[in-house]
Design a protein around this motif. Sequence first.
Motif, PDB file in Angstrom:
ATOM      1  N   ALA A 161       0.830  -1.211   0.000  1.00 32.09           N
ATOM      2  CA  ALA A 161       0.000   0.000   0.000  1.00 32.09           C
ATOM      3  C   ALA A 161       0.865   1.261   0.000  1.00 32.09           C
ATOM      4  O   ALA A 161       0.548   2.250  -0.695  1.00 32.09           O
ATOM      5  N   SER A 162       1.950   1.232   0.770  1.00 28.83           N
ATOM      6  CA  SER A 162       2.846   2.393   0.810  1.00 28.83           C
ATOM      7  C   SER A 162       3.412   2.705  -0.566  1.00 28.83           C
ATOM      8  O   SER A 162       3.489   3.869  -0.982  1.00 28.83           O
ATOM      9  N   TRP A 165       0.736   4.420  -2.840  1.00 25.05           N
ATOM     10  CA  TRP A 165       0.482   5.829  -2.549  1.00 25.05           C
ATOM     11  C   TRP A 165       1.704   6.693  -2.842  1.00 25.05           C
ATOM     12  O   TRP A 165       1.566   7.852  -3.266  1.00 25.05           O
ATOM     13  N   TYR A 168       1.531   7.318  -6.391  1.00 31.02           N
ATOM     14  CA  TYR A 168       0.492   8.309  -6.710  1.00 31.02           C
ATOM     15  C   TYR A 168       0.996   9.728  -6.480  1.00 31.02           C
ATOM     16  O   TYR A 168       0.864  10.599  -7.346  1.00 31.02           O
ATOM     17  N   PHE A 169       1.591   9.969  -5.311  1.00 32.93           N
ATOM     18  CA  PHE A 169       2.049  11.324  -5.011  1.00 32.93           C
ATOM     19  C   PHE A 169       3.234  11.721  -5.895  1.00 32.93           C
ATOM     20  O   PHE A 169       3.354  12.890  -6.296  1.00 32.93           O
ATOM     21  N   LEU A 305      -5.034   6.116  -8.322  1.00 26.25           N
ATOM     22  CA  LEU A 305      -5.812   6.484  -7.142  1.00 26.25           C
ATOM     23  C   LEU A 305      -6.722   5.336  -6.715  1.00 26.25           C
ATOM     24  O   LEU A 305      -6.818   5.011  -5.523  1.00 26.25           O
ATOM     25  N   GLY A 308      -4.711   2.818  -4.989  1.00 29.49           N
ATOM     26  CA  GLY A 308      -4.386   3.217  -3.627  1.00 29.49           C
ATOM     27  C   GLY A 308      -5.536   2.976  -2.664  1.00 29.49           C
ATOM     28  O   GLY A 308      -5.329   2.504  -1.532  1.00 29.49           O
ATOM     29  N   ILE A 309      -6.763   3.289  -3.091  1.00 25.31           N
ATOM     30  CA  ILE A 309      -7.941   3.030  -2.250  1.00 25.31           C
ATOM     31  C   ILE A 309      -8.088   1.535  -2.005  1.00 25.31           C
ATOM     32  O   ILE A 309      -8.349   1.083  -0.879  1.00 25.31           O
ATOM     33  N   ILE A 312      -5.590   0.317   0.658  1.00 31.56           N
ATOM     34  CA  ILE A 312      -5.949   0.592   2.052  1.00 31.56           C
ATOM     35  C   ILE A 312      -6.904  -0.472   2.580  1.00 31.56           C
ATOM     36  O   ILE A 312      -6.745  -0.999   3.688  1.00 31.56           O
TER      37      ILE A 312
END
Length: 527
Positions: A161-162, A165, A168-169, A305, A308-309, A312
């Motif tokens: 997960a890390s 994200w 993504y960023f 995105l 990423g959801i 989580i």
Amino acid sequence: MEAANYRSRRRLVGQPLLYAISVFASLGVFLFGYDQGVMSGVITGPHFRKFFNSPGAIEVGTMVAVLEIGAFITSVAAGRVGDLLGRRGTLFVGAIIFAVGGAIQTFTPGFWVMVMGRIVAGFGVGLLSTIVPIYQSEISPPDHRGALACMEFTGNIVGYASSVWIDYFCSFIDSDLSWRIPLFIQCVIGAILAGGSLLMPESPRWLIDTDKDTEGLQVLVDLHGGDPDNEIANAEFEEIKERVVLERESGEGRSYAVMWQRYKRRVLLAMSSQAFAQLNGINVISYYAPRVFEEAGWLGRDAILMTGINAIIYVLSTVPTWYLVDRLGRRPILLSGAVVMAFALGLTGWWMYIDVPETPKAVVVCVIIFNAAFGFSWGPIPWLFPPEILPLTVRAKGVSISTATNWAFNFLVGEITPFLQEHIEWRLYPMHGFFCVCSFVVVYFLYPETRGVPLEEMDAVFGEDELEERLENEESERASLVSRRSSRSRRSGVSRSKPSSQGPGVLGRLLGRSERSSYQPIQDADE
């Protein structure tokens, strides 16, 4: 004096020490979880595609999946490495190699250097993914072994997960740093794990197996609160030592050939758990989730995105298993997970096939349900099961074979998925759903329940009493040849066979396992 110095280097004892070890060891699985996820977002980025001249499906598949070749090679070798260097030493070496591989990927000038960096990182991943489950199982008490292993798997998914994200960023960075930064973070985490591994205690079972009894007993004492007179710690030491001596007296070899001959069923079950973990379709999502969402209609950064959801929810799905694995057991979790995953994959393919305006949202829901079911079941249990069922003499080698199976099928799925996405499209998902059905059948008919069983008593789960049977056969042969020696031989044989015929060991009796109500020996005529 040596034991006192050994103890003084650590302040933590009891459960705080156990949980500290588990959290730190989880960095090992965090690393290969991070590596599995980081490429999923990187390969869809415009700067990455431009730098590598718009790579095709085969090139992308190779860059993603070639890591598994390196992991496969070292996971096979990890059995011998783990026995020679110990669990902690292998952890240190694996972390260093992984960090070097991450550096090569970060500063790559082109395609082939990237491939080389992925292979080198794979060498580290193979060592870490083999030794961390062994280390965790060997320091964990029977009643918490499953929960601690599942917490460790959560570390793997937190890593995944890390990475998603971070991808993504970093996608908002308008340069090659958008993909180099996520790759560089691997180096940082690898260096932290390498340094921390030097502060962790060695596995007490490895220490006792290599005749470092004083150090092994001290680790057990520390894990049970630090009191040298702790009854359970001393009983566990005696049971482990008794098992080691018994296996040495039996002349049992430790080669791969002996392992295959003596424990074929256990090795095959361990291998099958890891094979199905991949064939059930998880890496279609882990490696290529943004591409899956792009197929469904989510484009560009929106696809990352959605990934990423999904990640989580994937992390959260692993938490209930902490509580349930040592209460419900391994089998119910695997069976229920296989059912839900099969339905989710079938529906994913169906929504893609009908291709209606609702398809993008429906696919996201199906993928989230699939990921959650996998995180609850076929994610953690195949990492817990192999080190549980294999005996100490061949545990490192057996787990290395099962982990090598994971990486072999991991490579297969990673390499062919882009090709299948282009050529069979929606049919890819029900295909993996079929493997989920197969895994249900195999678990239902072949997998024993190992909940709450001390590692030294696992023979009873498989209905094995091979040492006693062999000694009795030898006695019978001697009796037919030399009658005067038969009674003396028989007395010796009975004396030596007692540890394997008394039922629960010392630790099992102290923990209230005097009767095997929680597990019954499984008779196996083939063994």
